[in-house]
Design an enzyme around this catalytic site. Structure first.
Site, PDB file in Angstrom:
ATOM      1  N   GLU A 153       0.838  -1.198   0.000  1.00 56.02           N
ATOM      2  CA  GLU A 153       0.000   0.000   0.000  1.00 56.02           C
ATOM      3  C   GLU A 153       0.877   1.254   0.000  1.00 56.02           C
ATOM      4  O   GLU A 153       1.936   1.285   0.638  1.00 56.02           O
ATOM      5  CB  GLU A 153      -0.889  -0.015   1.244  1.00 56.02           C
ATOM      6  CG  GLU A 153      -1.861   1.143   1.358  1.00 56.02           C
ATOM      7  CD  GLU A 153      -2.694   1.083   2.625  1.00 56.02           C
ATOM      8  OE1 GLU A 153      -3.818   1.605   2.609  1.00 56.02           O
ATOM      9  OE2 GLU A 153      -2.233   0.493   3.632  1.00 56.02           O
TER      10      GLU A 153
ATOM     11  N   LYS B 274      -9.920   1.116  -2.550  1.00 55.19           N
ATOM     12  CA  LYS B 274     -10.120   0.593  -1.198  1.00 55.19           C
ATOM     13  C   LYS B 274     -11.507   0.942  -0.669  1.00 55.19           C
ATOM     14  O   LYS B 274     -11.911   2.109  -0.681  1.00 55.19           O
ATOM     15  CB  LYS B 274      -9.041   1.161  -0.280  1.00 55.19           C
ATOM     16  CG  LYS B 274      -9.052   0.625   1.142  1.00 55.19           C
ATOM     17  CD  LYS B 274      -7.897   1.259   1.913  1.00 55.19           C
ATOM     18  CE  LYS B 274      -7.822   0.761   3.337  1.00 55.19           C
ATOM     19  NZ  LYS B 274      -6.729   1.460   4.075  1.00 55.19           N
TER      20      LYS B 274
ATOM     21  N   CYS C 164      -5.144  -3.433   2.650  1.00 57.43           N
ATOM     22  CA  CYS C 164      -4.882  -3.204   4.075  1.00 57.43           C
ATOM     23  C   CYS C 164      -6.102  -3.432   4.998  1.00 57.43           C
ATOM     24  O   CYS C 164      -6.444  -4.558   5.298  1.00 57.43           O
ATOM     25  CB  CYS C 164      -4.289  -1.820   4.272  1.00 57.43           C
ATOM     26  SG  CYS C 164      -3.400  -1.622   5.845  1.00 57.43           S
TER      27      CYS C 164
END
Length: 264
Positions: free
Chosen positions: A40, A110, A151
């Site tokens: 990330e 995300k 993440c």
């Protein structure tokens, strides 16, 4: 299929971060990887007021990694970067995947944003500057189907179940997982996502100290569909390799058909 997870310590110098990422990709290609995965925010992990301006998918960041994929003849999962968002106050946290020719094969924004308040330890609101994505994403990478996440998504099993239902056999988690949670949760969550979805998991993390006063856990790893960690990075930047045994994946799904037996 041979895979590589690339672990690095991105800081507040974008040019140096990209140079380090390119060197890791070169090492992955030299090691025979078919696909390499970066963490990330691979291009910048520093103070917000000195962050590079967000850009479009076909901007400098995308072009840099498209060129790398083409030059190395390898699939490249470019971790994530700050993509131009829906308004001036928000970006997207976006993954790009490039095929061996350098063509953009997949994009993922995300979905789950890291809004956490732990008194005396961490106060962070990703949603203050990042807009959530609205759709899951997966992509066929030759013999496998890759399910994408980033993440904090790791804590939301319903996302990975949907990816598995959509045909994913490999789940990818680029991350900048914080040290204080990573020590207890990182490996446990990765192994859980692998077991419950009977998928390989490729997890590439940031490692070490970053400005301002942020430390990432690292421990990039590859987990097989039985939940066994088959490769793990030491606590330094580098490249870790693993072989994905697709026959073993099929055997696990056949002999313990929990994915096929689901009712919801």
């Amino acid at each position: 299929m041979r895979v590589a997870v690339c672990q690095l310590n991105a800081r507040d110098d974008r040019a140096e971060n990209l140079k380090a990422a390119r060197n890791l990709l070169q090492r992955a290609a030299d090691g025979g990887a078919d696909i390499a995965v970066l963490p990330e925010y691979v291009d910048y992990l520093g103070r917000a007021h000195t962050a590079p301006a967000p850009e479009s998918v076909d901007g400098e960041f995308g072009t840099f990694f498209a060129d790398a994929a083409r030059e190395l003849g390898m699939w490249v999962h470019a971790g994530s970067f700050h993509e131009t968002g829906p308004d001036p106050e928000h970006t997207y946290n976006t993954t790009l995947v490039f095929d061996r020719s350098g063509a953009l094969a997949a994009t993922y924004r995300k979905i789950h944003l890291y809004d956490v308040e732990i008194p005396g330890r961490v106060s962070y609101r990703e949603s203050a500057t990042v807009a959530p994505g609205a759709a899951t994403s997966s992509v066929d990478v030759e013999r496998i189907r890759l399910g994408l996440s980033i993440c904090y998504d790791l804590r939301f099993p319903e996302l990975y179940r949907q990816l598995a239902i959509d045909g994913a056999t490999v789940l990818v988690v680029p991350a900048a997982f914080m040290l204080h949670t990573g020590r207890d949760h990182w490996e446990v969550l990765l192994r859980a996502r692998a077991i419950e979805n009977q998928c390989y998991v490729l997890a590439a993390g940031q490692i070490g100290n970053h400005d301002p006063d942020r430390t990432c856990f690292g421990r990039s790893m590859v987990v097989d569909p039985w939940g066994t960690v088959i490769a793990q990075a030491p606590d330094i930047p580098g490249v870790t390799f693993a072989e994905l045994d697709l026959e073993r994946l099929a055997e696990i799904r056949e002999t313990l058909p929990s994915l096929a037996n689901r009712r919801l």
